[in-house]
Structure formats: C-alpha cells, structure tokens
Design a protein around this motif. Sequence first.
Motif, PDB file in Angstrom:
ATOM      1  N   HIS A   1      -8.846  -0.575  -3.772  1.00 45.30           N
ATOM      2  CA  HIS A   1      -7.751   0.388  -3.604  1.00 45.30           C
ATOM      3  C   HIS A   1      -8.275   1.826  -3.613  1.00 45.30           C
ATOM      4  O   HIS A   1      -7.888   2.657  -2.781  1.00 45.30           O
ATOM      5  CB  HIS A   1      -6.731   0.164  -4.715  1.00 45.30           C
ATOM      6  CG  HIS A   1      -5.885   1.341  -5.043  1.00 45.30           C
ATOM      7  ND1 HIS A   1      -4.914   1.813  -4.189  1.00 45.30           N
ATOM      8  CD2 HIS A   1      -5.865   2.152  -6.114  1.00 45.30           C
ATOM      9  CE1 HIS A   1      -4.337   2.865  -4.743  1.00 45.30           C
ATOM     10  NE2 HIS A   1      -4.896   3.091  -5.899  1.00 45.30           N
TER      11      HIS A   1
ATOM     12  N   HIS B   1       0.872  -1.168   0.000  1.00 48.97           N
ATOM     13  CA  HIS B   1       0.000   0.000   0.000  1.00 48.97           C
ATOM     14  C   HIS B   1       0.911   1.220   0.000  1.00 48.97           C
ATOM     15  O   HIS B   1       2.135   1.101   0.081  1.00 48.97           O
ATOM     16  CB  HIS B   1      -0.890   0.026   1.250  1.00 48.97           C
ATOM     17  CG  HIS B   1      -1.735  -1.202   1.431  1.00 48.97           C
ATOM     18  ND1 HIS B   1      -2.982  -1.332   0.883  1.00 48.97           N
ATOM     19  CD2 HIS B   1      -1.502  -2.360   2.101  1.00 48.97           C
ATOM     20  CE1 HIS B   1      -3.490  -2.516   1.216  1.00 48.97           C
ATOM     21  NE2 HIS B   1      -2.613  -3.160   1.957  1.00 48.97           N
TER      22      HIS B   1
ATOM     23  N   CYS C   1      -4.739   5.815  -0.293  1.00 47.30           N
ATOM     24  CA  CYS C   1      -3.735   4.800  -0.597  1.00 47.30           C
ATOM     25  C   CYS C   1      -3.265   5.058  -2.030  1.00 47.30           C
ATOM     26  O   CYS C   1      -4.074   5.258  -2.924  1.00 47.30           O
ATOM     27  CB  CYS C   1      -4.317   3.400  -0.479  1.00 47.30           C
ATOM     28  SG  CYS C   1      -3.138   2.107  -0.918  1.00 47.30           S
TER      29      CYS C   1
ATOM     30  N   GLU D   1      -1.005   3.134  -3.882  1.00 43.23           N
ATOM     31  CA  GLU D   1      -0.360   1.992  -4.542  1.00 43.23           C
ATOM     32  C   GLU D   1      -1.463   0.977  -4.794  1.00 43.23           C
ATOM     33  O   GLU D   1      -2.167   0.599  -3.840  1.00 43.23           O
ATOM     34  CB  GLU D   1       0.703   1.395  -3.602  1.00 43.23           C
ATOM     35  CG  GLU D   1       1.414   0.187  -4.133  1.00 43.23           C
ATOM     36  CD  GLU D   1       2.491   0.570  -5.133  1.00 43.23           C
ATOM     37  OE1 GLU D   1       3.252   1.508  -4.853  1.00 43.23           O
ATOM     38  OE2 GLU D   1       2.551  -0.080  -6.188  1.00 43.23           O
ATOM     39  N   PHE D   2      -1.645   0.568  -6.028  1.00 45.46           N
ATOM     40  CA  PHE D   2      -2.756  -0.341  -6.322  1.00 45.46           C
ATOM     41  C   PHE D   2      -2.637  -1.612  -5.494  1.00 45.46           C
ATOM     42  O   PHE D   2      -1.618  -2.291  -5.533  1.00 45.46           O
ATOM     43  CB  PHE D   2      -2.817  -0.700  -7.808  1.00 45.46           C
ATOM     44  CG  PHE D   2      -3.995  -1.581  -8.111  1.00 45.46           C
ATOM     45  CD1 PHE D   2      -5.280  -1.068  -8.103  1.00 45.46           C
ATOM     46  CD2 PHE D   2      -3.828  -2.936  -8.351  1.00 45.46           C
ATOM     47  CE1 PHE D   2      -6.380  -1.883  -8.338  1.00 45.46           C
ATOM     48  CE2 PHE D   2      -4.924  -3.756  -8.588  1.00 45.46           C
ATOM     49  CZ  PHE D   2      -6.206  -3.236  -8.581  1.00 45.46           C
ATOM     50  N   CYS D   3      -3.695  -1.881  -4.698  1.00 42.27           N
ATOM     51  CA  CYS D   3      -3.609  -2.972  -3.734  1.00 42.27           C
ATOM     52  C   CYS D   3      -4.804  -3.905  -3.824  1.00 42.27           C
ATOM     53  O   CYS D   3      -5.089  -4.658  -2.906  1.00 42.27           O
ATOM     54  CB  CYS D   3      -3.491  -2.397  -2.322  1.00 42.27           C
ATOM     55  SG  CYS D   3      -4.804  -1.203  -1.920  1.00 42.27           S
TER      56      CYS D   3
ATOM     57  N   MET E   1      -9.699   3.218  -0.354  1.00 46.39           N
ATOM     58  CA  MET E   1      -8.853   3.078   0.833  1.00 46.39           C
ATOM     59  C   MET E   1      -8.378   4.492   1.164  1.00 46.39           C
ATOM     60  O   MET E   1      -7.252   4.880   0.896  1.00 46.39           O
ATOM     61  CB  MET E   1      -7.680   2.134   0.524  1.00 46.39           C
ATOM     62  CG  MET E   1      -6.896   1.736   1.751  1.00 46.39           C
ATOM     63  SD  MET E   1      -5.805   0.361   1.401  1.00 46.39           S
ATOM     64  CE  MET E   1      -4.744   0.469   2.841  1.00 46.39           C
TER      65      MET E   1
HETATM   66 CU1  CUA Z   1      -4.068   0.078  -0.260  1.00 44.12          CU
HETATM   67 CU2  CUA Z   1      -4.087   0.845  -2.527  1.00 44.12          CU
END
Ligand code: CUA
Length: 339
Positions: A217, A174, A209, A211-213, A220
């Motif tokens: 995502h 993340h 967030c 960062e692709f999670c 987030m």
């Molecule tokens: Cu956690 Cu994107």
Amino acid sequence: MPLSDVSWLALAPGSAAGPGAATGGTSVFAPLSSHADEIHRYSLFVLGITGAIFLVVATLLAVAVVRFRRRPGDDDAEPPQIYGSLQVEVAWTVIPVLIVIVLGLTTARTIFQIQDRAKPPGALEVTVIGRQWWWELRYPALGIVTANELHVPVSDASRPAPTFLTLLSADVAHSFWVPRLAGKTDLIPNKVNRTWIDPRKPGLYVGQCAEFCGTQHAKMLLRVYVHTPEDFERWVASQKAEPDAAVGGISEGRRVFETTACLNCHTVRGTVGDGRYGPDLTHLMSRETIASGAVPNTPETLKAWIRDPAHFKPGVLMPAMQLDEARLDALVGYLQTLR
Ligand code: CUA
C-alpha cells in the motif's frame, strides 16, 4: 546509490524532470485545483472553530491551575463542593450541539458543492482502476492505456479543461489522493466512484493510495503530470503511436517477452502480449518511474526489477521470471525500445 536505497523520496518533486517540476509537494494548504480549494477553505474554517475551542479550554485550564494551586499556609480543607448548576449544564450542552450542527451542515455543503459540479462538454475522461499495487489509467475516448503516471491538461480560467475520473477497483479498496488537486476518493470493488480535477498550473503533482490495500500500500504512489494544451496534445500523440519495436523486426528481446509468462500479464501493442493483469508496457519508456512510482525508470533499475521485483516491493504480485543474464539483458534492451 545502491538500488536498495532507492526510495520515493529520491523521486521527490524537484528532482524529477517533470514539466515545470516545481509545483509538487503534498500539502493540502497549497491547493491548485477547485476541488482542493473547497477543501482548503473548509479546513481553515474547521481549524478556526477548533482552534478557538482549544484556546478557551486551554485558557480555563491555565487559570484553574494557577489560581487554585496549593499555596503555603493552605489549611488542606476541602473547598466548597457545588452539585448541579442548570445554567452551566445548559451552556455546555447547547454550545457544543450548535457547533456540531454548524460543522455538519458546512461539511455537507462542501461535499455537495464538489459533487454537484457539472461535467462540461469536452472534459477529458479518464478511468482509474486501483490494483494491488498500481494504478491502471485508461483514456477511453483517446484509446490510451497507461499506468501510475496520469497526464492531464492544465485548466486555467481562460481555457477551462477539467479532467473527470471514473474510479474502479480490480481487487480491494484503494483511495485516490493527490492532496494539491482533490480530496481522497475511494476505489471500491463493484462500485463506480467519480471525482474530477482542474489543475491551474502545469507541473508534477504527487499523491498516494490512501486506503490500506495490502503489503505494498505504501508504495502505491501516484504522479499527475499537468501539461500545457500543446504539450498534452504531444503526449496524446506519442501514446497513440505504435512503438518502434512493433513496426520493426522481431528482436531477441521481443522473442523473450513473447515466449515467457510476461505476456500473460502485460500488453505491448503490436505483439502477442495482451495481458491486463499488469501495467500496459506499450510506451513503458515514456514513464519516469516503474513499480507505481516507487522506483525511477532506468535500464539498471528495470533490469533489477525484472530479476527480482520483490527486492523493491516485497509481496509484489509480479514473480521473478528466473531469466538467465543474457535473456534478461535482451529483454531489458527490448523494453528500452518501447518509447
Ligand atoms: Cu492501494 Cu492502498
């Protein structure tokens, strides 16, 4: 407003009743913390250099287009072809190399300036744990555990009070990003990252967030509440207190909580629920949002969320508990007492 229309835009700063709520927004050009200041200064420097390059290239292009355009009476003959010019080739090799070196060195200097900042004694320590798809926030020295809404004291020149963040991940990568306070710092499984913030003005700062999670995502979201020292003390005291329901008798709603799978994932201090997979609910009602900032925290949305979390966040890891209406109402009633 139908529940399906509830978006994070509805929670845009200004609509939120945060402390001195107007300092929100996500522009990196409006920094309010040292870390963000350094990045802002550096962004202007880079924009200056790249802007100058753009102007030179665009001007040369415009001159070439206008001056060498086809005119009536042209004889259509090929203009003189020139191969190889040592001066020109040296110039367009050396100048870009120098620019890249300057940008590289100044980038490194900015990074080290931010990273090398010593932690003053007494700085607030918070551990931020990225999870799919929410933020677990732990204040080890204060014994506080909460989620998604980070509360910190204001840090002005007369009373510096920076907050140092230890960034961990429980699952995938993340990235913690509150643009007006600090640059992005990743939360990586099995790696400890650090960053810090020292917001100069009380208010609500929003982030995301970065960062692709996974599927949620985009939902987030992060909310940072910056308080005056007195307000922060009050918040700490309220978080350390036992919730009313934990000292009172056991209600029907609490019985529902303690006899369904809720307690496997959620903690409510003073009950048998001590799960850590989902957010700590001990002071759920002290939070303005649920679902990691994606949904405002009202009795209606809370009920709709428990009925079917995927309605708000498709792919969410919290299952629909299939409670009948009466038990759902009792449970929501109980959650309302967790202040
Ligand atoms: Cu956690 Cu994107």
